[in-house]
Scaffold this motif. Structure first.
Motif, PDB file in Angstrom:
ATOM      1  N   SER A   1       0.843  -1.185   0.000  1.00  0.00           N
ATOM      2  CA  SER A   1       0.000   0.000   0.000  1.00  0.00           C
ATOM      3  C   SER A   1       0.877   1.234   0.000  1.00  0.00           C
ATOM      4  CB  SER A   1      -0.901   0.018   1.244  1.00  0.00           C
ATOM      5  OG  SER A   1      -1.614   1.225   1.336  1.00  0.00           O
ATOM      6  N   GLY A   2       0.441   2.244  -0.718  1.00  0.00           N
ATOM      7  CA  GLY A   2       1.139   3.520  -0.688  1.00  0.00           C
ATOM      8  C   GLY A   2       0.527   4.488   0.311  1.00  0.00           C
TER       9      GLY A   2
ATOM     10  N   LYS B   1      -4.645  -6.912  -4.201  1.00  0.00           N
ATOM     11  CA  LYS B   1      -3.457  -6.149  -3.811  1.00  0.00           C
ATOM     12  C   LYS B   1      -2.425  -7.056  -3.152  1.00  0.00           C
ATOM     13  CE  LYS B   1      -5.903  -1.761  -3.136  1.00  0.00           C
ATOM     14  NZ  LYS B   1      -6.356  -0.763  -2.143  1.00  0.00           N
TER      15      LYS B   1
ATOM     16  N   ASN C   1      -6.515  -2.556 -10.838  1.00  0.00           N
ATOM     17  CA  ASN C   1      -7.718  -1.857 -11.277  1.00  0.00           C
ATOM     18  C   ASN C   1      -8.730  -1.913 -10.128  1.00  0.00           C
ATOM     19  OD1 ASN C   1     -10.208  -1.138 -12.349  1.00  0.00           O
ATOM     20  ND2 ASN C   1      -9.835  -2.155 -14.300  1.00  0.00           N
ATOM     21  N   GLU C   2      -9.170  -0.747  -9.665  1.00  0.00           N
ATOM     22  CA  GLU C   2     -10.076  -0.697  -8.521  1.00  0.00           C
ATOM     23  C   GLU C   2     -11.537  -0.480  -8.908  1.00  0.00           C
ATOM     24  OE1 GLU C   2      -8.700   1.711  -5.288  1.00  0.00           O
ATOM     25  OE2 GLU C   2      -6.660   0.941  -5.434  1.00  0.00           O
TER      26      GLU C   2
ATOM     27  N   ASP D   1      -7.434  12.089  -2.372  1.00  0.00           N
ATOM     28  CA  ASP D   1      -6.929  10.711  -2.484  1.00  0.00           C
ATOM     29  C   ASP D   1      -7.643   9.766  -1.528  1.00  0.00           C
ATOM     30  OD1 ASP D   1      -5.840  11.674  -0.105  1.00  0.00           O
ATOM     31  OD2 ASP D   1      -3.942  10.606  -0.362  1.00  0.00           O
TER      32      ASP D   1
ATOM     33  N   ASN E   1      -0.851  -9.202  -5.884  1.00  0.00           N
ATOM     34  CA  ASN E   1       0.039  -8.362  -6.681  1.00  0.00           C
ATOM     35  C   ASN E   1       1.334  -8.087  -5.917  1.00  0.00           C
ATOM     36  OD1 ASN E   1       1.096  -5.560  -7.560  1.00  0.00           O
ATOM     37  ND2 ASN E   1      -0.341  -6.085  -9.201  1.00  0.00           N
TER      38      ASN E   1
ATOM     39  N   ARG F   1       4.550  -1.362  -3.599  1.00  0.00           N
ATOM     40  CA  ARG F   1       3.388  -0.853  -4.309  1.00  0.00           C
ATOM     41  C   ARG F   1       2.637  -2.014  -4.957  1.00  0.00           C
ATOM     42  NH1 ARG F   1       2.577   4.789  -4.358  1.00  0.00           N
ATOM     43  NH2 ARG F   1       0.657   4.062  -5.268  1.00  0.00           N
TER      44      ARG F   1
ATOM     45  N   ASP G   1      -0.329  -2.053  -7.605  1.00  0.00           N
ATOM     46  CA  ASP G   1      -1.235  -1.307  -8.467  1.00  0.00           C
ATOM     47  C   ASP G   1      -2.199  -2.259  -9.160  1.00  0.00           C
ATOM     48  OD1 ASP G   1      -0.040   1.191  -7.911  1.00  0.00           O
ATOM     49  OD2 ASP G   1       1.607   0.673  -9.258  1.00  0.00           O
TER      50      ASP G   1
ATOM     51  N   ASP H   1      -8.038  -2.539   1.628  1.00  0.00           N
ATOM     52  CA  ASP H   1      -8.821  -1.657   0.776  1.00  0.00           C
ATOM     53  C   ASP H   1      -9.969  -1.078   1.595  1.00  0.00           C
ATOM     54  OD1 ASP H   1      -9.314  -0.683  -2.082  1.00  0.00           O
ATOM     55  OD2 ASP H   1     -11.300  -1.328  -1.379  1.00  0.00           O
TER      56      ASP H   1
END
Length: 197
Positions: free
Chosen positions: A11-12, A55, A35-36, A152, A58, A31, A33, A77
């Motif tokens: 997570s960023g 996530k 598609n959300e 954000d 990934n 990180r 990344d 998330d």
């Protein structure tokens, strides 16, 4: 007690990093990344749990690809739900203001799912909290959007920041609303041999 307590955080989010540091858990950020976008007719809890899993997968692929030490990885998330509608991060200032107008004077849910994995397993836990905003004036909404804070964040606000003044009531986990429910996260850390206490 395990000597190396470090975990990976896929997570960023500076808020998640700060909350894990608060627990005394050393982290390395990776990180993740993905598609959300929600799937058609996807229920909100299914959505956050799917994204947390994706996530984590990934991030774990990154660990394997770069030959990093194998240690547990955590991903999360958070989404805001009004009625049964998933409200993500605002696209721009106008979208942020429109979201805040919809939340004004209403209750909404904040759902955060946390996934933790290693080479053998993945476990997901979910926190659901309810937040009630007082009625907001257009000047307050415009002033808040002008700070840039909503841009954000799911639901166009950060409860730990200036938007705290909008909140009349919370039922559930304050840290879950921020983005990482500490109760559920501590349980996952213990499951993966990283107990907080």
């Amino acid at each position: 007690m395990i000597s190396d307590r470090r975990i990976y955080l896929a997570s960023g989010s500076p808020r998640r990093k700060e909350l894990l540091t608060q627990l005394g858990i050393p982290i390395e950020v990776i990180r993740a990344d993905i598609n959300e976008d929600p799937l058609p007719d996807e229920a909100p809890i299914a959505y956050t749990e799917r994204l947390a899993r994706e996530k984590a997968k990934n991030g774990w692929s990154h660990v394997l690809q770069f030959g990093l030490p194998l240690r547990p990885l955590l991903a999360a998330d958070t989404t805001v739900v009004l009625g049964n509608e998933i409200i993500g991060k605002p696209y721009d200032a106008a979208d942020a203001a429109a979201i805040l107008r919809r939340l004004s004077g209403n209750e909404h849910q904040v759902i955060t799912s946390v996934a933790m994995c290693d080479a053998e397993r993945m476990i997901v836990r979910t926190s659901v909290s309810t937040v009630r905003f007082r009625s907001l004036s257009d000047d307050e909404i415009d002033g808040y959007v002008h700070t840039g804070e909503p841009m954000d964040k799911a639901g166009a606000y950060g409860i730990q920041g200036l938007a705290g003044i909008f909140v009349e009531e919370i039922r559930g986990s304050f840290t879950g609303i921020v983005g990482l429910p500490l109760c559920e996260t501590a349980a996952l850390l213990a499951d993966f041999g990283r107990p907080v206490l």
